[in-house]
Enzyme design. Structure first.
Site, mmCIF file in Angstrom:
data_model
loop_
_atom_site.group_PDB
_atom_site.id
_atom_site.type_symbol
_atom_site.label_atom_id
_atom_site.label_comp_id
_atom_site.label_asym_id
_atom_site.label_seq_id
_atom_site.Cartn_x
_atom_site.Cartn_y
_atom_site.Cartn_z
ATOM 1 N N LYS A 94 27.054 89.008 26.384
ATOM 2 C CA LYS A 94 26.844 89.848 24.840
ATOM 3 C C LYS A 94 26.146 90.683 24.751
ATOM 4 O O LYS A 94 26.221 91.682 23.652
ATOM 5 C CB LYS A 94 26.730 88.420 23.621
ATOM 6 C CG LYS A 94 25.326 87.898 23.553
ATOM 7 C CD LYS A 94 25.436 86.817 22.632
ATOM 8 C CE LYS A 94 23.927 86.040 22.541
ATOM 9 N NZ LYS A 94 22.821 86.811 21.958
ATOM 10 N N ASP A 95 25.178 90.983 25.549
ATOM 11 C CA ASP A 95 24.105 92.097 25.704
ATOM 12 C C ASP A 95 24.544 93.256 26.202
ATOM 13 O O ASP A 95 24.250 94.394 26.235
ATOM 14 C CB ASP A 95 22.837 91.753 26.142
ATOM 15 C CG ASP A 95 21.956 90.735 25.457
ATOM 16 O OD1 ASP A 95 22.211 90.656 24.297
ATOM 17 O OD2 ASP A 95 21.076 90.303 25.972
ATOM 18 N N ARG A 114 26.934 90.387 12.724
ATOM 19 C CA ARG A 114 28.194 89.100 12.962
ATOM 20 C C ARG A 114 28.086 87.824 12.070
ATOM 21 O O ARG A 114 28.884 87.597 11.408
ATOM 22 C CB ARG A 114 28.550 89.215 14.409
ATOM 23 C CG ARG A 114 29.835 87.996 14.629
ATOM 24 C CD ARG A 114 29.762 87.936 16.051
ATOM 25 N NE ARG A 114 28.423 87.308 16.621
ATOM 26 C CZ ARG A 114 28.211 86.031 16.240
ATOM 27 N NH1 ARG A 114 29.099 85.127 15.866
ATOM 28 N NH2 ARG A 114 27.109 85.563 16.976
ATOM 29 N N ARG A 115 27.106 87.244 12.555
ATOM 30 C CA ARG A 115 26.947 85.804 11.784
ATOM 31 C C ARG A 115 26.825 86.184 10.266
ATOM 32 O O ARG A 115 27.273 85.433 9.558
ATOM 33 C CB ARG A 115 25.759 85.109 12.478
ATOM 34 C CG ARG A 115 25.766 85.063 13.947
ATOM 35 C CD ARG A 115 24.747 84.191 14.485
ATOM 36 N NE ARG A 115 24.636 83.735 16.013
ATOM 37 C CZ ARG A 115 23.824 84.256 16.805
ATOM 38 N NH1 ARG A 115 22.679 84.820 16.597
ATOM 39 N NH2 ARG A 115 23.996 83.784 18.186
ATOM 40 N N ARG A 137 13.648 87.993 14.111
ATOM 41 C CA ARG A 137 13.669 88.266 15.270
ATOM 42 C C ARG A 137 12.618 87.600 16.322
ATOM 43 O O ARG A 137 12.036 86.848 15.866
ATOM 44 C CB ARG A 137 13.297 89.944 15.512
ATOM 45 C CG ARG A 137 14.084 91.044 14.827
ATOM 46 C CD ARG A 137 15.451 91.164 15.580
ATOM 47 N NE ARG A 137 15.126 91.383 16.987
ATOM 48 C CZ ARG A 137 14.717 92.417 17.709
ATOM 49 N NH1 ARG A 137 14.569 93.518 16.910
ATOM 50 N NH2 ARG A 137 14.768 92.463 19.003
ATOM 51 N N ARG A 189 11.377 81.714 16.682
ATOM 52 C CA ARG A 189 12.353 81.279 15.584
ATOM 53 C C ARG A 189 12.169 80.134 15.348
ATOM 54 O O ARG A 189 12.258 79.612 14.108
ATOM 55 C CB ARG A 189 13.742 81.695 15.948
ATOM 56 C CG ARG A 189 13.977 83.196 16.417
ATOM 57 C CD ARG A 189 15.374 83.681 16.543
ATOM 58 N NE ARG A 189 15.717 84.978 17.340
ATOM 59 C CZ ARG A 189 16.576 85.838 17.520
ATOM 60 N NH1 ARG A 189 17.976 85.276 16.628
ATOM 61 N NH2 ARG A 189 16.703 86.939 17.743
ATOM 62 N N CYS A 230 25.417 96.824 18.845
ATOM 63 C CA CYS A 230 24.780 95.608 18.194
ATOM 64 C C CYS A 230 24.647 95.800 16.523
ATOM 65 O O CYS A 230 24.655 94.818 15.782
ATOM 66 C CB CYS A 230 23.260 95.643 18.672
ATOM 67 S SG CYS A 230 22.867 94.929 20.170
#
Length: 311
Positions: free
Chosen positions: A85-86, A133-134, A151, A157, A244
């Protein structure tokens, strides 16, 4: 015996998935009577250095891969393991994805001690995520949620959640699985509610196009099913020119009754969730399926949404 140097981001998750992949490769080498030794070289990327602003504001594609790709081009490393995904759609000239190993769970997950699921979270719950997106899909699901940027690595997190900065945090389930922290997950978010990022749960093993020996070695790791489904998702990403900073989701699955067929669902949203466009298409050719879904989204106004987000 060739000594192979493998590039990786230096986060705990990146190093864990890199070492897990190398362990798989060692087993495959032993089974095929191939003699190689491996060494991991951690590399700090721009995305790792800038932690005080949201990913969407840092902008630019290849935020977590550019420095690693430069090390590949400079022949400081022989291949690199990235989270798919990166990866930007277009790779630098001279580099290719040499293998796409078996995909982990692609779903997002919620971690909270305030409820048993996303639906049960209290009114106005503060939810931490670094992903537009989330955030967009969550706001479309429940507009009362207070979405806040978070972040840092998974450890950071989770600590912020424990310290009460958030009522819940959203993460990719695959990362939690690879770290051995499945038990910390409160619930998985179905793709119907929150479509994953392009390639989420999959890895990309990148190498130099001209290094035939490494390319041949990496084919031992390649999973044809994951390669096909991710190809459809990435074709959509390429046509929508997504980075992104854009709320794009895509998820492709092979049909259980006919593995030659796959279905791709794609999503483009306004960052505040006020508009969420979704389209699906099925077919046998991953590239064509990706093109069909991208075109259907563009026909519904996805292009204008993406322009507005990028401005």
């Amino acid at each position: 015996m060739r000594h192979i140097i493998v590039g990786s981001r230096q986060s705990a998750l990146a190093l864990t998935q890199t070492n897990q992949t190398i362990d798989q490769l060692r087993e495959l080498c032993a089974a095929n009577n191939l003699a190689y030794t491996f060494e991991v070289k951690p590399i700090i990327t721009r995305g790792d250095r800038i932690l005080d602003v949201t990913l969407s504001k840092v902008g630019g594609k290849g935020l977590f891969v550019k420095e690693i790709e430069q090390a590949l081009l400079d022949e400081e490393i022989d291949f690199a393991i990235h989270s798919m995904k990166d990866m930007p759609f277009e790779l630098p000239e001279g580099l290719i994805v040499g293998a796409v190993p078996v995909r982990e769970d692609a779903r997002d997950c919620v971690i909270t001690n305030k409820a048993h699921s996303l639906e049960e979270l209290p009114q106005g719950a503060r939810i931490g995520t670094s992903s537009l997106r989330r955030a967009a899909q969550l706001q479309a699901f429940r507009s009362d949620f207070q979405i806040e940027s978070i972040r840092g690595n998974i450890d950071t997190r989770l600590r912020k959640l424990q310290e009460g900065e958030f009522d819940a945090i959203l993460l990719a389930g695959a990362g939690m699985h690879r770290m051995g922290w499945k038990d910390k997950i409160t619930d998985y978010i179905p793709a119907s509610l929150c479509l994953p990022a392009v390639g989420q749960g999959a890895l990309a093993v990148e190498c130099r196009e001209a290094d035939q020996e490494v390319r041949q070695l990496l084919q031992l790791l390649n999973d044809p099913t994951t390669e096909r489904t991710v190809a459809a998702e990435r074709r959509l990403l390429g046509l929508l020119n997504g980075g992104c900073q854009v709320p794009i989701g895509a998820y492709a699955v092979e049909h259980s009754d006919d593995p030659t067929m796959l279905t791709l669902t794609g999503m483009v949203a306004a960052p505040d969730g006020s508009t969420v466009l979704k389209e699906s298409f099925s077919g046998t050719d991953p590239e064509q399926v990706g093109e069909q879904v991208a075109q259907a989204l563009l026909n519904r106004g996805a292009g204008q949404l993406l322009v507005e987000v990028s401005e």
